[in-house]
Design an enzyme around this catalytic site. Structure first.
Site, PDB file in Angstrom:
ATOM      1  N   HIS A  67       3.974  -5.182   3.482  1.00 55.57           N
ATOM      2  CA  HIS A  67       4.063  -5.703   4.850  1.00 55.57           C
ATOM      3  C   HIS A  67       3.588  -7.158   4.874  1.00 55.57           C
ATOM      4  CE1 HIS A  67       4.685  -1.716   6.619  1.00 55.57           C
ATOM      5  NE2 HIS A  67       3.676  -1.270   5.871  1.00 55.57           N
ATOM      6  N   HIS A  95       4.912   0.280  -0.726  1.00 56.48           N
ATOM      7  CA  HIS A  95       5.763  -0.647   0.031  1.00 56.48           C
ATOM      8  C   HIS A  95       4.862  -1.758   0.601  1.00 56.48           C
ATOM      9  CE1 HIS A  95       4.198   2.149   3.065  1.00 56.48           C
ATOM     10  NE2 HIS A  95       4.327   1.152   3.934  1.00 56.48           N
ATOM     11  N   ASP A 154      -4.975 -10.707   0.894  1.00 54.78           N
ATOM     12  CA  ASP A 154      -3.676 -11.356   0.704  1.00 54.78           C
ATOM     13  C   ASP A 154      -3.156 -11.160  -0.726  1.00 54.78           C
ATOM     14  OD1 ASP A 154      -1.476 -12.926   1.529  1.00 54.78           O
ATOM     15  OD2 ASP A 154      -2.365 -14.709   0.588  1.00 54.78           O
ATOM     16  N   HIS A 155      -1.873 -10.747  -0.787  1.00 51.80           N
ATOM     17  CA  HIS A 155      -1.188 -10.487  -2.059  1.00 51.80           C
ATOM     18  C   HIS A 155      -1.965  -9.487  -2.923  1.00 51.80           C
ATOM     19  CE1 HIS A 155       1.190 -13.996  -0.904  1.00 51.80           C
ATOM     20  NE2 HIS A 155       2.088 -13.613  -1.846  1.00 51.80           N
ATOM     21  N   GLU A 214       1.177  -4.786  11.983  1.00 51.95           N
ATOM     22  CA  GLU A 214       1.798  -4.365  10.728  1.00 51.95           C
ATOM     23  C   GLU A 214       3.257  -4.800  10.726  1.00 51.95           C
ATOM     24  OE1 GLU A 214       1.412  -0.255   8.461  1.00 51.95           O
ATOM     25  OE2 GLU A 214       3.064  -0.181   9.937  1.00 51.95           O
ATOM     26  N   CYS A 250       6.794   6.306   3.807  1.00 54.06           N
ATOM     27  CA  CYS A 250       5.603   5.471   3.557  1.00 54.06           C
ATOM     28  C   CYS A 250       4.701   6.092   2.486  1.00 54.06           C
ATOM     29  CB  CYS A 250       4.804   5.283   4.847  1.00 54.06           C
ATOM     30  SG  CYS A 250       5.650   4.285   6.093  1.00 54.06           S
ATOM     31  N   HIS A 254       0.848  -1.198   0.000  1.00 54.84           N
ATOM     32  CA  HIS A 254       0.000   0.000   0.000  1.00 54.84           C
ATOM     33  C   HIS A 254       0.883   1.247   0.000  1.00 54.84           C
ATOM     34  CE1 HIS A 254       0.093   0.960   4.573  1.00 54.84           C
ATOM     35  NE2 HIS A 254       1.182   0.311   4.223  1.00 54.84           N
TER      36      HIS A 254
END
Length: 266
Positions: free
Chosen positions: A166, A164, A204-205, A249, A158, A139
């Site tokens: 997580h 980037h 996810d992904h 996170e 960020c 995100h």
């Protein structure tokens, strides 16, 4: 000359099997015989009569012994007729038997049976159950309500235009009464399925800002990710069971959300 006399008789059964002898406590009796109008010479006849009716030892091979002590004058026939007509049910002697035996139920000295106290039905028990799931996503922290300069100043690196990623970890906690039949608050298989549908499949992904419609107008901070997960789970889980959503996170940055909408004024 008529008078009174008293005869004391003790009968003791003995065992004699195997060449030995032993005291049979169960057959030990102490009887007291009283009569009026007898003579001292009639004492031995009374004793002999009592010994003939005495029980043998427990092994059936016992022998009886006894002794009599008497005094007074009178007729032996009168002495015999003065005895009680009924015998002791335990030893067969005519007179008052004082057989030594332990007090049975209902007798004096016996302890009354204790009743166990009634147990109250167990109260309902509340418990909390937690399950963990992980997902990976990327995100960019950027608010459309701020200028580029303001976003850069607020979010720093960020706010990188290329974003980037997580590796998020989510702990979902539900609460409720422990079912007395199943012993569970919730079926963990059902909780796993709900978390798969509410968390893994939509996040996810994924690029949160571009692939998840919810974040098209909402900044994809971890706080808002926790709210998104809460709203999804609330629609799938039984009403009132969802208690807490905890989102990692990173190992250092953690958000907890319990469904609060506002902070109540103190």
């Amino acid at each position: 000359m008529n008078g009174s006399y008293e005869v004391a008789v003790r009968v003791q059964g003995t065992r004699a099997k195997g060449g030995g002898s032993g005291r049979d406590v169960g057959n030990e009796h102490s009887c007291s015989l009283r009569a009026r109008g007898g003579r001292a010479q009639g004492d031995l006849a009374v004793v002999s009569e009592e010994l003939s009716s005495a029980p043998k030892g427990a092994d059936g091979a016992g022998s009886g012994t006894g002794s009599g002590i008497g005094s007074g004058t009178g007729s032996g026939a009168a002495a015999a007729s003065g005895l009680a007509s009924t015998g002791c049910p335990a030893c067969g002697s005519r007179g008052r038997c004082r057989r030594r035996s332990a007090p049975g139920p209902g007798r004096s000295g016996a302890s009354p049976a204790r009743r166990s106290p009634k147990m109250a039905p167990p109260a309902a028990r509340l418990a909390r159950v937690s399950r963990t799931v992980s997902f990976s996503a990327c995100h960019r922290l950027h608010s459309k309500s701020l200028s580029d300069e303001e976003n850069l100043k607020l979010f720093g690196k960020c706010n990188n235009p290329n974003g980037h990623g997580h590796n998020y970890k989510v702990i979902v906690t539900v609460r409720g009464e422990i079912d007395p039949v199943s012993g569970m608050v919730i079926n963990l298989t059902h909780l796993k399925e709900c978390m798969q549908e509410a968390i893994v499949e939509p996040l996810d992904h994924k690029n949160l800002d571009k692939d998840v419609p919810y974040f098209a107008e909402v900044v994809s901070t971890t706080e808002n990710v926790a709210v998104f997960i809460w709203e999804n789970l609330k629609n799938l889980l039984p009403v009132g069971t969802l208690y807490k959503v905890k989102v990692y996170e990173t190992d250092q940055n953690i958000v907890v959300y319990k469904g609060e909408e506002t902070i109540s004024e103190k």
